[in-house]
Design a protein around this motif. Structure first.
Motif, PDB file in Angstrom:
ATOM      1  N   GLY A   4       0.796  -1.217   0.000  1.00 26.40           N
ATOM      2  CA  GLY A   4       0.000   0.000   0.000  1.00 26.40           C
ATOM      3  C   GLY A   4       0.826   1.263   0.000  1.00 26.40           C
ATOM      4  N   ILE A   5       2.149   1.127   0.002  1.00 28.36           N
ATOM      5  CA  ILE A   5       3.051   2.275   0.069  1.00 28.36           C
ATOM      6  C   ILE A   5       3.948   2.354  -1.166  1.00 28.36           C
ATOM      7  CG2 ILE A   5       5.004   3.275   1.348  1.00 28.36           C
ATOM      8  CD1 ILE A   5       3.728   2.136   3.901  1.00 28.36           C
ATOM      9  N   ALA A   6       4.390   1.198  -1.649  1.00 29.91           N
ATOM     10  CA  ALA A   6       5.325   1.152  -2.774  1.00 29.91           C
ATOM     11  C   ALA A   6       4.781   1.925  -3.971  1.00 29.91           C
ATOM     12  CB  ALA A   6       5.596  -0.293  -3.173  1.00 29.91           C
ATOM     13  N   THR A  23      10.939   9.324   8.877  1.00 28.25           N
ATOM     14  CA  THR A  23       9.821   8.967   8.001  1.00 28.25           C
ATOM     15  C   THR A  23      10.287   8.815   6.564  1.00 28.25           C
ATOM     16  OG1 THR A  23       8.249  10.084   9.465  1.00 28.25           O
ATOM     17  CG2 THR A  23       7.547   9.700   7.195  1.00 28.25           C
ATOM     18  N   ALA A  24      11.157   9.711   6.126  1.00 22.32           N
ATOM     19  CA  ALA A  24      11.690   9.616   4.765  1.00 22.32           C
ATOM     20  C   ALA A  24      12.425   8.299   4.567  1.00 22.32           C
ATOM     21  CB  ALA A  24      12.625  10.793   4.494  1.00 22.32           C
ATOM     22  N   ARG A  25      13.281   7.940   5.499  1.00 24.54           N
ATOM     23  CA  ARG A  25      14.052   6.688   5.372  1.00 24.54           C
ATOM     24  C   ARG A  25      13.127   5.468   5.401  1.00 24.54           C
ATOM     25  NH1 ARG A  25      19.532   7.526   5.863  1.00 24.54           N
ATOM     26  NH2 ARG A  25      20.208   9.479   6.854  1.00 24.54           N
ATOM     27  N   HIS A  26      12.169   5.480   6.301  1.00 22.70           N
ATOM     28  CA  HIS A  26      11.280   4.326   6.472  1.00 22.70           C
ATOM     29  C   HIS A  26      10.392   4.139   5.239  1.00 22.70           C
ATOM     30  CE1 HIS A  26       9.160   1.260   8.717  1.00 22.70           C
ATOM     31  NE2 HIS A  26       7.999   1.871   8.527  1.00 22.70           N
ATOM     32  N   LEU A  27       9.780   5.209   4.774  1.00 27.37           N
ATOM     33  CA  LEU A  27       8.884   5.092   3.619  1.00 27.37           C
ATOM     34  C   LEU A  27       9.648   4.735   2.357  1.00 27.37           C
ATOM     35  CD1 LEU A  27       6.407   8.068   4.184  1.00 27.37           C
ATOM     36  CD2 LEU A  27       6.102   5.650   4.786  1.00 27.37           C
ATOM     37  N   GLN A 212      14.972  11.539  29.410  1.00 23.42           N
ATOM     38  CA  GLN A 212      14.497  10.466  30.270  1.00 23.42           C
ATOM     39  C   GLN A 212      13.436   9.598  29.584  1.00 23.42           C
ATOM     40  OE1 GLN A 212      13.040  12.561  33.697  1.00 23.42           O
ATOM     41  NE2 GLN A 212      15.066  13.265  34.327  1.00 23.42           N
ATOM     42  N   GLN A 213      12.628  10.191  28.703  1.00 25.77           N
ATOM     43  CA  GLN A 213      11.428   9.491  28.268  1.00 25.77           C
ATOM     44  C   GLN A 213      11.299   9.286  26.758  1.00 25.77           C
ATOM     45  OE1 GLN A 213       7.737  10.714  30.019  1.00 25.77           O
ATOM     46  NE2 GLN A 213       8.623  11.117  32.021  1.00 25.77           N
ATOM     47  N   ALA A 214      11.982  10.058  25.933  1.00 27.67           N
ATOM     48  CA  ALA A 214      11.697  10.057  24.500  1.00 27.67           C
ATOM     49  C   ALA A 214      11.941   8.698  23.845  1.00 27.67           C
ATOM     50  CB  ALA A 214      12.537  11.124  23.805  1.00 27.67           C
ATOM     51  N   ILE A 215      11.047   8.360  22.925  1.00 26.23           N
ATOM     52  CA  ILE A 215      11.160   7.133  22.142  1.00 26.23           C
ATOM     53  C   ILE A 215      11.747   7.475  20.767  1.00 26.23           C
ATOM     54  CG2 ILE A 215       9.329   5.898  23.334  1.00 26.23           C
ATOM     55  CD1 ILE A 215       7.377   6.816  21.179  1.00 26.23           C
ATOM     56  N   PRO A 216      12.260   6.492  20.033  1.00 31.36           N
ATOM     57  CA  PRO A 216      12.879   6.779  18.738  1.00 31.36           C
ATOM     58  C   PRO A 216      11.891   7.372  17.730  1.00 31.36           C
ATOM     59  CG  PRO A 216      13.481   4.589  19.507  1.00 31.36           C
ATOM     60  CD  PRO A 216      12.397   5.078  20.419  1.00 31.36           C
ATOM     61  N   ALA A 217      12.409   8.237  16.857  1.00 31.50           N
ATOM     62  CA  ALA A 217      11.562   8.867  15.838  1.00 31.50           C
ATOM     63  C   ALA A 217      10.961   7.833  14.903  1.00 31.50           C
ATOM     64  CB  ALA A 217      12.380   9.889  15.051  1.00 31.50           C
ATOM     65  N   ASP A 218      11.610   6.687  14.744  1.00 28.76           N
ATOM     66  CA  ASP A 218      11.081   5.653  13.859  1.00 28.76           C
ATOM     67  C   ASP A 218       9.722   5.135  14.323  1.00 28.76           C
ATOM     68  OD1 ASP A 218      11.633   3.925  11.482  1.00 28.76           O
ATOM     69  OD2 ASP A 218      11.396   2.344  12.983  1.00 28.76           O
ATOM     70  N   ALA A 219       9.409   5.292  15.606  1.00 28.08           N
ATOM     71  CA  ALA A 219       8.091   4.875  16.089  1.00 28.08           C
ATOM     72  C   ALA A 219       6.992   5.675  15.398  1.00 28.08           C
ATOM     73  CB  ALA A 219       8.007   5.056  17.608  1.00 28.08           C
ATOM     74  N   VAL A 220       7.243   6.963  15.197  1.00 26.22           N
ATOM     75  CA  VAL A 220       6.270   7.795  14.498  1.00 26.22           C
ATOM     76  C   VAL A 220       6.251   7.461  13.010  1.00 26.22           C
ATOM     77  CG1 VAL A 220       5.566  10.161  13.980  1.00 26.22           C
ATOM     78  CG2 VAL A 220       6.562   9.620  16.208  1.00 26.22           C
ATOM     79  N   ALA A 221       7.422   7.205  12.452  1.00 27.37           N
ATOM     80  CA  ALA A 221       7.496   6.817  11.036  1.00 27.37           C
ATOM     81  C   ALA A 221       6.649   5.575  10.770  1.00 27.37           C
ATOM     82  CB  ALA A 221       8.950   6.576  10.641  1.00 27.37           C
ATOM     83  N   GLN A 222       6.686   4.635  11.691  1.00 28.22           N
ATOM     84  CA  GLN A 222       5.889   3.421  11.514  1.00 28.22           C
ATOM     85  C   GLN A 222       4.391   3.712  11.595  1.00 28.22           C
ATOM     86  OE1 GLN A 222       7.314  -0.174  13.605  1.00 28.22           O
ATOM     87  NE2 GLN A 222       9.207   0.923  14.005  1.00 28.22           N
ATOM     88  N   ALA A 223       4.005   4.645  12.463  1.00 26.32           N
ATOM     89  CA  ALA A 223       2.598   5.029  12.548  1.00 26.32           C
ATOM     90  C   ALA A 223       2.135   5.692  11.254  1.00 26.32           C
ATOM     91  CB  ALA A 223       2.381   5.965  13.734  1.00 26.32           C
ATOM     92  N   ILE A 224       2.993   6.530  10.684  1.00 31.03           N
ATOM     93  CA  ILE A 224       2.669   7.181   9.418  1.00 31.03           C
ATOM     94  C   ILE A 224       2.539   6.142   8.308  1.00 31.03           C
ATOM     95  CG2 ILE A 224       3.620   8.716   7.634  1.00 31.03           C
ATOM     96  CD1 ILE A 224       4.779  10.399   9.984  1.00 31.03           C
TER      97      ILE A 224
END
Length: 248
Positions: A4-6, A23-27, A212-224
């Motif tokens: 659905g992305i390719a 997001t750019a790298r993941h997509l 202390q708390q931040a999660i990796p940016a790739d987590a948002v990339a996966q949601a996108i």
């Protein structure tokens, strides 16, 4: 590749670091053709080269989202390179945390210009194309601060992110059946966002919170990617994601 992305052409603002870069790298790895905009051309060029070396397709244009013309030029560059635009991720943002009584009106103006007007300029640049094409997808990056006010310090920032949610919902209603709309509302995510505060005390507090708390940016990339990859008849309208330990 039937994910659905390719093959989809995805414009991403604020793509030189943080959520935009991830997001750019993941997509691109999933087969999307990415059109990258940000102010730092050297970082954009390096990112495009990385994606191409990995077998992906990418182009870039130096873009300040406070300029309607530059956002339009970014979209035009993507259309020229790839023939169409399927998705825009309005990601560029500024978080300048400080108590209201400090009267940092220049920072208020910048947040309004980037976080609200930048999103509107992105929408304006793609809507005519989406209507011509008979479809498209607008993804706006809001925040958990767009769900409840972060105060003291984040009052204006929260105001801009509430606005992004409102704009997203209004666009969804206006373009139902024609354009998919998604509002992504992250909590603390590893990025340059905590660096935007001019007030030293507020900045130190925010940076400590993120460390202390931040999660990796790739987590948002996966949601996108999840939102983009749905069948055309399915719209993921809102995604809220936080670090498990974050209470705000």
């Amino acid at each position: 590749m039937s994910n659905g992305i390719a093959g989809k052409v995805v414009v991403i603002t604020g793509a030189s670091s943080g959520l935009g870069e991830a997001t750019a790298r993941h997509l691109a790895a999933l087969g999307a053709r990415v059109v990258l905009g940000a102010r730092r051309g050297d970082r954009l060029q390096a990112l495009v080269e990385d994606i191409r070396q990995a077998g992906g397709e990418a182009v870039h244009a130096v873009t300040d989202v406070t300029s309607k013309a530059q956002v339009q030029a970014l979209v035009a560059a993507g259309r020229e390179a790839f023939g169409r635009i399927d998705v825009i991720v309005n990601n560029a943002g500024l978080m300048a945390i400080a108590p209201l009584q400090q009267l940092r009106s220049d920072e208020w103006d910048r947040m309004i210009d980037i976080n609200i007007k930048g999103v509107l300029y992105g929408i304006a640049a793609v809507l005519p194309l989406f209507e011509q094409q008979g479809g498209g997808h607008v993804i706006n990056i809001s925040s958990v601060a767009g769900l409840k006010v972060y105060a003291p310090g984040g009052t204006v920032y929260s105001g801009t992110k509430f606005a992004v949610r409102a704009i997203s919902e209004g666009l969804r209603q206006e373009m139902a059946g024609k354009v998919r709309v998604t509002s992504i509302e992250p909590g603390a995510v590893q990025s340059e966002l905590p660096l935007g505060s001019g007030d030293a005390a507020s900045r130190a507090e925010v940076e400590a919170f993120y460390q202390q708390q931040a999660i990796p940016a790739d987590a948002v990339a996966q949601a996108i990617a999840y939102a983009i990859g749905q069948p055309a008849a399915v719209a993921i309208n809102e995604v809220v994601l936080r670090p498990t330990v974050q209470d705000f």
